[in-house]
Every structure is written in C-alpha cells, then in structure tokens.
Design a protein around this motif. Structure first.
Motif, PDB file in Angstrom:
ATOM      1  N   ASP A   1      -5.442  -8.385 -32.047  1.00  0.00           N
ATOM      2  CA  ASP A   1      -5.539  -9.762 -31.100  1.00  0.00           C
ATOM      3  C   ASP A   1      -4.793 -10.637 -30.715  1.00  0.00           C
ATOM      4  OD1 ASP A   1      -5.917  -6.983 -29.072  1.00  0.00           O
ATOM      5  OD2 ASP A   1      -7.815  -7.721 -28.813  1.00  0.00           O
TER       6      ASP A   1
ATOM      7  N   GLN B   1      -3.731 -12.111 -33.349  1.00  0.00           N
ATOM      8  CA  GLN B   1      -1.767 -12.494 -34.448  1.00  0.00           C
ATOM      9  C   GLN B   1      -0.938 -11.106 -33.515  1.00  0.00           C
ATOM     10  OE1 GLN B   1      -1.043 -13.675 -37.273  1.00  0.00           O
ATOM     11  NE2 GLN B   1      -3.117 -13.416 -37.479  1.00  0.00           N
ATOM     12  N   SER B   2      -1.388 -10.487 -32.470  1.00  0.00           N
ATOM     13  CA  SER B   2      -0.221 -10.271 -31.549  1.00  0.00           C
ATOM     14  C   SER B   2      -0.402 -11.086 -29.818  1.00  0.00           C
ATOM     15  CB  SER B   2      -1.320  -8.832 -30.556  1.00  0.00           C
ATOM     16  OG  SER B   2      -0.070  -8.990 -29.368  1.00  0.00           O
ATOM     17  N   ALA B   3      -0.794 -12.256 -30.032  1.00  0.00           N
ATOM     18  CA  ALA B   3      -0.899 -13.291 -28.893  1.00  0.00           C
ATOM     19  C   ALA B   3       0.074 -14.134 -29.906  1.00  0.00           C
ATOM     20  CB  ALA B   3      -2.260 -13.464 -28.346  1.00  0.00           C
TER      21      ALA B   3
ATOM     22  N   LEU C   1       2.393 -13.501 -32.167  1.00  0.00           N
ATOM     23  CA  LEU C   1       3.189 -13.154 -32.252  1.00  0.00           C
ATOM     24  C   LEU C   1       3.917 -13.346 -31.454  1.00  0.00           C
ATOM     25  CD1 LEU C   1       2.470 -10.580 -34.870  1.00  0.00           C
ATOM     26  CD2 LEU C   1       3.848 -12.825 -35.622  1.00  0.00           C
ATOM     27  N   LYS C   2       3.748 -12.536 -29.656  1.00  0.00           N
ATOM     28  CA  LYS C   2       4.363 -13.226 -28.409  1.00  0.00           C
ATOM     29  C   LYS C   2       4.787 -14.097 -28.386  1.00  0.00           C
ATOM     30  CE  LYS C   2       2.285  -8.242 -26.907  1.00  0.00           C
ATOM     31  NZ  LYS C   2       1.039  -8.126 -25.870  1.00  0.00           N
ATOM     32  N   ALA C   3       3.701 -14.794 -28.764  1.00  0.00           N
ATOM     33  CA  ALA C   3       3.740 -16.876 -28.289  1.00  0.00           C
ATOM     34  C   ALA C   3       5.305 -17.186 -29.029  1.00  0.00           C
ATOM     35  CB  ALA C   3       2.668 -18.065 -28.912  1.00  0.00           C
ATOM     36  N   GLU C   4       5.137 -16.388 -29.875  1.00  0.00           N
ATOM     37  CA  GLU C   4       6.070 -16.866 -31.074  1.00  0.00           C
ATOM     38  C   GLU C   4       7.280 -16.547 -30.496  1.00  0.00           C
ATOM     39  OE1 GLU C   4       5.156 -16.247 -35.051  1.00  0.00           O
ATOM     40  OE2 GLU C   4       3.515 -18.049 -35.233  1.00  0.00           O
ATOM     41  N   GLY C   5       7.561 -15.303 -30.442  1.00  0.00           N
ATOM     42  CA  GLY C   5       9.227 -14.893 -29.628  1.00  0.00           C
ATOM     43  C   GLY C   5       9.407 -15.270 -29.031  1.00  0.00           C
ATOM     44  N   LYS C   6       8.124 -15.701 -27.642  1.00  0.00           N
ATOM     45  CA  LYS C   6       8.977 -16.244 -26.151  1.00  0.00           C
ATOM     46  C   LYS C   6       8.897 -18.344 -26.994  1.00  0.00           C
ATOM     47  CE  LYS C   6       5.135 -13.933 -23.395  1.00  0.00           C
ATOM     48  NZ  LYS C   6       4.092 -14.741 -21.891  1.00  0.00           N
ATOM     49  N   ARG C   7       8.505 -18.739 -27.765  1.00  0.00           N
ATOM     50  CA  ARG C   7       9.336 -19.547 -28.423  1.00  0.00           C
ATOM     51  C   ARG C   7      10.676 -19.651 -29.034  1.00  0.00           C
ATOM     52  NH1 ARG C   7       6.479 -22.844 -32.746  1.00  0.00           N
ATOM     53  NH2 ARG C   7       7.127 -21.543 -34.120  1.00  0.00           N
ATOM     54  N   GLU C   8      10.729 -18.451 -29.709  1.00  0.00           N
ATOM     55  CA  GLU C   8      11.906 -18.251 -30.181  1.00  0.00           C
ATOM     56  C   GLU C   8      12.786 -17.861 -28.858  1.00  0.00           C
ATOM     57  OE1 GLU C   8      15.285 -18.317 -33.248  1.00  0.00           O
ATOM     58  OE2 GLU C   8      12.627 -19.056 -32.959  1.00  0.00           O
TER      59      GLU C   8
END
Length: 339
Positions: A205, A207-209, A211-218
């Motif tokens: 969870d 790592q998923s969070a 990655l999601k945060a990094e995706g939203k930031r990107e």
C-alpha cells in the motif's frame, strides 16, 4: 599266544594315549590347559599335543564378541518416577586365563554388574533426562562396567539402552504436554505468518500510494507545462494579431470580427437535428461587417488597379436602426431541399 595278546594290549594303550595327547581347538575359542590341576597355557585354535593323564583341557572360552541381554528393570528416577528399562551389553574376552579363573560365572557377573550400575546411573537423573539423554547413559555405563570387568580379561565394547517405559499416567501427561506444545508452535507460526502478511500488504500500500502521488505530481507538472505552452501560444497569437492591427488599423479588426461572426452563424446551419432555428440577427451588425470586408478588399486591390479604374466604388452603407428578432428558417444539413 600270551605274547600276542600283550602286544595287542600295548598297541591299544599306545593308541589311546596318542588320542588323549592330541587336542584340536576350534576357531573362535581358546582352551585352558591344566597340568595336575594348575593352569599352564591357553591353547589357541589349531592342533595341540598334551601329556595324557597329566595335562587336561580345563575351560573352553569363547573369545568372539558376545551379546548379553539384560532383563527389564524397574528403576526409580531422581524425581521419584518409576520406569522400566531394558538393555544389552556387547563384550569380548581378551584374556582366556583371567576369564576362566578370575571370576566364577562370567555371564552372571557381567549381568549383575550392568544392572547395578544401570540403577545407579539412571537413579541420579530426572525422568526427562532419562528419556532425552540415552547417549549419555550409554557412555557412563560403558565406562563404569568396562573398568569393573577389566581384571577379568573382558573388554566391554558397547552398552545400549533398548527401551525406557514410563508409567501410563506419565505417558498420558507427556502426550498432552506434547499436544499443547505443538498447538503453541502452530499458533506462533500462524501469528508470524499474519504479521509478515500484514507487513507486506502495508509495504505494498505504501509503494502504491507513493507511485500514485508521483503519478499525480507528474500529471500536474505535465498539465502545468501544457497550460504554460498554450498560454505562450496564445500570447504569440495575440502578439501577431496586435502587430497586424497596428499595421492595418481598423481594417484588420473588421476582418477578424466578420470572419468569426460568419463562422458562428454557420454553425447553426450544421445542426443535424434542427429543421427550424431561431436566432437573433441584427442587420446593421451583419451589413457593417460586410462593409468592413468590402473596405478591406478595396484597400487591398484598389491601388493595384491604378487611377484609370472607372469602376463603381464600394460605399459603406449607412447604419440603420436595430430590427426586431425575426424567425428564419435555415435548412439543416439533413434537409433534402438544401443544395
């Protein structure tokens, strides 16, 4: 005749003496030779000659390794538990003379010695130790019994505990204890498995969070970059329009306004569903836009025709009063009458 009988008796006596003088020792045995009742030598396997009526075979000693079974014994341990024990002893005679004349009954002596020391060794230990430390019991018995039988010319090679039988109630208690211990270990292993599973799930969870945060930031970064580029393009377009307006004056403004107005009006006719469309049209604005377009055309091509052009000049119509909203029927793209 009498001499013949005497000769026959003499030959018979001589033959008997020869038979008595010859002794054959079997393999695996050693015979003790006694002369006038005293031990003299130990006859090894093979053929031996002795003096008849003076020497005789005393004992036939087995020098092979032998097994002596110790009968079951009831032994009280240090914690007052009664247990039944069976054992076996492996021994070998190394000195036939000592084994024959140092002890009266070798087998009985070894059995009594082993039984006594078995009670001594196991009586000094708790029940749990007697069940779990058989090797230690065997080693202690071997050392004690071998040291005690060495004057008899005997070598104790091994002492083994065959079976230890605790009382029935103690056996049942041990079974319950073993069951409880195994249930405890099973619960511990299950708890450790759940903990490891929860840790792995939490890590997943996390790592998923991340990655999601990094995706939203990107995505936000890309969106901001896209808006920035769109703003730059809009600013560039505005700059070009401003330059065009600065160079052409009001003619460029009229051209752009008329072009956008015409496109907006044309979209009403492209509706696939509507047959009749109501929209406000101010004739003065439309005519004024058309006049602006005519002014642009005259300004662009009037100079190229020269002063000799006698064509009729294009005049901008006078502004009129606003007209009321009229109902106009504009055929749609699906109307077969259109075209």
């Amino acid at each position: 005749m009498g001499g013949l009988i005497f000769m026959a008796l003499a030959v018979l006596v001589l033959f008997i003496f020869l038979v008595m003088a010859v002794t054959v020792v079997k393999q695996g045995y050693v015979y003790t030779i006694e002369r006038l009742g005293k031990y003299t030598i130990a006859a090894e396997p093979g053929l031996h000659l002795i003096i008849p009526l003076i020497d005789r075979v005393g004992r036939k000693i087995n020098v092979m390794e032998q097994v002596l079974d110790i009968p079951g014994q009831e032994i009280i341990t240090a914690d007052n538990a009664m247990v039944g024990v069976d054992a076996v002893v492996f021994f070998q005679v190394l000195d036939a003379g000592k084994a024959a004349y140092e002890v009266s009954n070798l087998y009985q002596a070894i059995m009594a010695l082993t039984t006594t020391n078995l009670r001594t060794v196991m009586g000094s230990m708790d029940l749990d130790e007697t069940l779990s430390k058989r090797d230690e019991i065997n080693a202690r018995l071997l050392s004690v019994v071998d040291h005690a039988t060495s004057p008899w010319g005997v070598k104790i090679t091994r002492v083994e505990i065959k079976d230890i039988r605790p009382p029935l109630d103690i056996s049942e208690a041990m079974a319950r204890q073993m069951k409880a211990e195994r249930l405890k270990r099973a619960e511990i292993l299950e708890a450790e498995g759940d903990r490891a599973s929860n840790i792995l799930r939490a890590e997943g969870d996390k790592q998923s969070a991340i990655l999601k945060a990094e995706g939203k930031r990107e995505a936000a970064f890309r969106d901001a970059e896209a808006r920035e580029r769109a703003a730059e393009a809009e600013a560039k377009a505005t700059e070009l329009v401003s330059n065009a307006i600065a160079e052409s004056g009001s003619q460029a403004i009229n051209y752009f306004v008329a072009q956008e107005y015409t496109k907006a009006v044309g979209k009403f006719a492209d509706s696939p569903n509507a047959k009749t469309i109501l929209f406000p049209v101010e004739a003065t604005q439309l005519i004024g836009s058309l006049g602006g377009i005519g002014e642009l055309v005259r300004g662009s091509f009037g100079d190229s025709q020269g002063s000799g052009n006698t064509g009729t000049p294009i005049h901008e119509p006078r502004p009129q009063r606003p007209q009321p909203v009229r109902r106009a029927s504009v055929p749609s793209s699906n109307d077969p009458a259109r075209g």
